[in-house]
Design a protein around this motif. Structure first.
Motif, PDB file in Angstrom:
ATOM      1  N   ALA A  59      28.680 -33.842  52.667  1.00 22.36           N
ATOM      2  CA  ALA A  59      29.436 -34.052  53.909  1.00 22.36           C
ATOM      3  C   ALA A  59      29.945 -35.488  53.993  1.00 22.36           C
ATOM      4  N   ALA A  60      29.106 -36.461  53.601  1.00 25.11           N
ATOM      5  CA  ALA A  60      29.518 -37.867  53.634  1.00 25.11           C
ATOM      6  C   ALA A  60      30.652 -38.120  52.642  1.00 25.11           C
ATOM      7  N   ILE A  61      30.563 -37.486  51.480  1.00 27.31           N
ATOM      8  CA  ILE A  61      31.631 -37.624  50.480  1.00 27.31           C
ATOM      9  C   ILE A  61      32.924 -37.039  51.026  1.00 27.31           C
ATOM     10  N   ALA A  62      32.841 -35.873  51.670  1.00 25.68           N
ATOM     11  CA  ALA A  62      34.029 -35.213  52.222  1.00 25.68           C
ATOM     12  C   ALA A  62      34.690 -36.069  53.298  1.00 25.68           C
ATOM     13  N   LYS A  63      33.863 -36.790  54.081  1.00 26.98           N
ATOM     14  CA  LYS A  63      34.403 -37.658  55.129  1.00 26.98           C
ATOM     15  C   LYS A  63      34.920 -38.972  54.571  1.00 26.98           C
ATOM     16  N   GLY A  64      34.489 -39.313  53.352  1.00 23.64           N
ATOM     17  CA  GLY A  64      34.897 -40.575  52.764  1.00 23.64           C
ATOM     18  C   GLY A  64      34.102 -41.763  53.311  1.00 23.64           C
ATOM     19  N   ASP A  65      32.979 -41.523  53.947  1.00 24.38           N
ATOM     20  CA  ASP A  65      32.140 -42.565  54.543  1.00 24.38           C
ATOM     21  C   ASP A  65      31.149 -43.056  53.490  1.00 24.38           C
ATOM     22  N   LYS A  66      31.486 -44.190  52.848  1.00 24.98           N
ATOM     23  CA  LYS A  66      30.666 -44.715  51.760  1.00 24.98           C
ATOM     24  C   LYS A  66      29.274 -45.128  52.220  1.00 24.98           C
ATOM     25  N   LYS A  67      29.188 -45.706  53.401  1.00 21.70           N
ATOM     26  CA  LYS A  67      27.887 -46.148  53.921  1.00 21.70           C
ATOM     27  C   LYS A  67      26.972 -44.939  54.169  1.00 21.70           C
ATOM     28  N   ALA A  68      27.508 -43.899  54.777  1.00 24.94           N
ATOM     29  CA  ALA A  68      26.745 -42.681  55.033  1.00 24.94           C
ATOM     30  C   ALA A  68      26.390 -41.994  53.710  1.00 24.94           C
ATOM     31  N   GLU A  69      27.319 -42.062  52.764  1.00 23.42           N
ATOM     32  CA  GLU A  69      27.067 -41.460  51.459  1.00 23.42           C
ATOM     33  C   GLU A  69      25.886 -42.148  50.759  1.00 23.42           C
ATOM     34  N   GLU A  70      25.869 -43.474  50.778  1.00 28.45           N
ATOM     35  CA  GLU A  70      24.775 -44.222  50.152  1.00 28.45           C
ATOM     36  C   GLU A  70      23.430 -43.892  50.806  1.00 28.45           C
ATOM     37  N   ALA A  71      23.427 -43.837  52.129  1.00 29.40           N
ATOM     38  CA  ALA A  71      22.195 -43.508  52.854  1.00 29.40           C
ATOM     39  C   ALA A  71      21.748 -42.076  52.534  1.00 29.40           C
ATOM     40  N   ALA A  72      22.704 -41.167  52.493  1.00 27.42           N
ATOM     41  CA  ALA A  72      22.386 -39.757  52.207  1.00 27.42           C
ATOM     42  C   ALA A  72      21.876 -39.593  50.771  1.00 27.42           C
ATOM     43  N   ILE A  73      22.454 -40.346  49.851  1.00 26.77           N
ATOM     44  CA  ILE A  73      22.002 -40.276  48.454  1.00 26.77           C
ATOM     45  C   ILE A  73      20.561 -40.761  48.350  1.00 26.77           C
ATOM     46  N   LYS A  74      20.235 -41.833  49.070  1.00 24.77           N
ATOM     47  CA  LYS A  74      18.870 -42.357  49.053  1.00 24.77           C
ATOM     48  C   LYS A  74      17.885 -41.301  49.586  1.00 24.77           C
ATOM     49  N   VAL A  75      18.237 -40.678  50.705  1.00 20.80           N
ATOM     50  CA  VAL A  75      17.386 -39.646  51.295  1.00 20.80           C
ATOM     51  C   VAL A  75      17.274 -38.455  50.342  1.00 20.80           C
ATOM     52  N   ARG A  76      18.401 -38.061  49.744  1.00 19.96           N
ATOM     53  CA  ARG A  76      18.399 -36.934  48.804  1.00 19.96           C
ATOM     54  C   ARG A  76      17.500 -37.213  47.601  1.00 19.96           C
ATOM     55  N   ASP A  77      17.612 -38.434  47.063  1.00 16.27           N
ATOM     56  CA  ASP A  77      16.789 -38.784  45.899  1.00 16.27           C
ATOM     57  C   ASP A  77      15.295 -38.774  46.238  1.00 16.27           C
ATOM     58  N   GLU A  78      14.953 -39.245  47.433  1.00 13.56           N
ATOM     59  CA  GLU A  78      13.551 -39.217  47.871  1.00 13.56           C
ATOM     60  C   GLU A  78      13.080 -37.772  48.055  1.00 13.56           C
ATOM     61  N   ALA A  79      13.938 -36.941  48.629  1.00 12.78           N
ATOM     62  CA  ALA A  79      13.597 -35.528  48.830  1.00 12.78           C
ATOM     63  C   ALA A  79      13.441 -34.819  47.490  1.00 12.78           C
ATOM     64  N   LYS A  80      14.309 -35.163  46.540  1.00 17.33           N
ATOM     65  CA  LYS A  80      14.225 -34.548  45.213  1.00 17.33           C
ATOM     66  C   LYS A  80      12.917 -34.947  44.520  1.00 17.33           C
ATOM     67  N   THR A  81      12.552 -36.214  44.640  1.00 17.72           N
ATOM     68  CA  THR A  81      11.294 -36.688  44.050  1.00 17.72           C
ATOM     69  C   THR A  81      10.099 -35.966  44.669  1.00 17.72           C
ATOM     70  N   ALA A  82      10.113 -35.825  45.991  1.00 21.87           N
ATOM     71  CA  ALA A  82       9.023 -35.119  46.671  1.00 21.87           C
ATOM     72  C   ALA A  82       8.956 -33.671  46.197  1.00 21.87           C
ATOM     73  N   TRP A  83      10.091 -33.021  46.089  1.00 29.31           N
ATOM     74  CA  TRP A  83      10.164 -31.637  45.631  1.00 29.31           C
ATOM     75  C   TRP A  83       9.620 -31.512  44.200  1.00 29.31           C
ATOM     76  N   GLU A  84      10.034 -32.422  43.326  1.00 30.62           N
ATOM     77  CA  GLU A  84       9.562 -32.396  41.943  1.00 30.62           C
ATOM     78  C   GLU A  84       8.057 -32.656  41.860  1.00 30.62           C
ATOM     79  N   ASN A  85       7.550 -33.554  42.707  1.00 30.22           N
ATOM     80  CA  ASN A  85       6.112 -33.845  42.713  1.00 30.22           C
ATOM     81  C   ASN A  85       5.298 -32.632  43.152  1.00 30.22           C
TER      82      ASN A  85
END
Length: 134
Positions: free
Chosen positions: A52-78
């Motif tokens: 959604a952040a990429i679609a809006k073109g909001d780089k700041k929101a995209e960076e924050a969302a990527i950080k949250v996604r990466d943390e969620a992915k790590t938790a899921w993998e763990n």
């Protein structure tokens, strides 16, 4: 005798394993499957937020969302790794138990052979005595 004893012990262990694995809710409760689903849902939501952040073109929101996604992915993998490790531990334990049963069956079979040999020797000695007494 060894094969009969081994078959009996194998059947007994198979029955125990089936009972443990299939009918023991405490065993299945040890696996954090609810956390797996929860972690997967969080990861999927975080990935949707990134898109959604990429679609809006909001780089700041995209960076924050990527950080949250990466943390969620790590938790899921763990959580996934934890479930796999628990399953492998159980598998290793069952294999170890099966090996111990096989070792026990071999020892019982060896003892049965010794007893059979002793019985045969006793029988032969008795026959020999009977022959010499006649």
């Amino acid at each position: 005798p060894k094969s009969v004893i081994y078959s009996i012990l194998t059947a007994a262990v198979d029955g125990i394993i089936d009972t443990l694995m299939l009918n023991c809710p405490q065993f299945w409760a040890m696996l954090p499957t609810d956390r797996f689903e929860e972690a997967k849902v969080k990861y999927d939501k975080a990935e949707a937020d990134v898109q959604a952040a990429i679609a809006k073109g909001d780089k700041k929101a995209e960076e924050a969302a990527i950080k949250v996604r990466d943390e969620a992915k790590t938790a899921w993998e763990n959580v996934s790794a934890g479930i796999n490790n628990a399953a492998n531990d159980v598998k290793d334990g069952l294999n170890n138990a099966a090996n111990k049963v096989e070792e026990g069956a071999e020892k019982v079979g060896d003892k049965a052979k010794e007893v059979g040999k002793d019985v045969e020797d006793g029988y032969n000695k008795t026959l020999d005595k009977m022959k010499t007494n006649n």
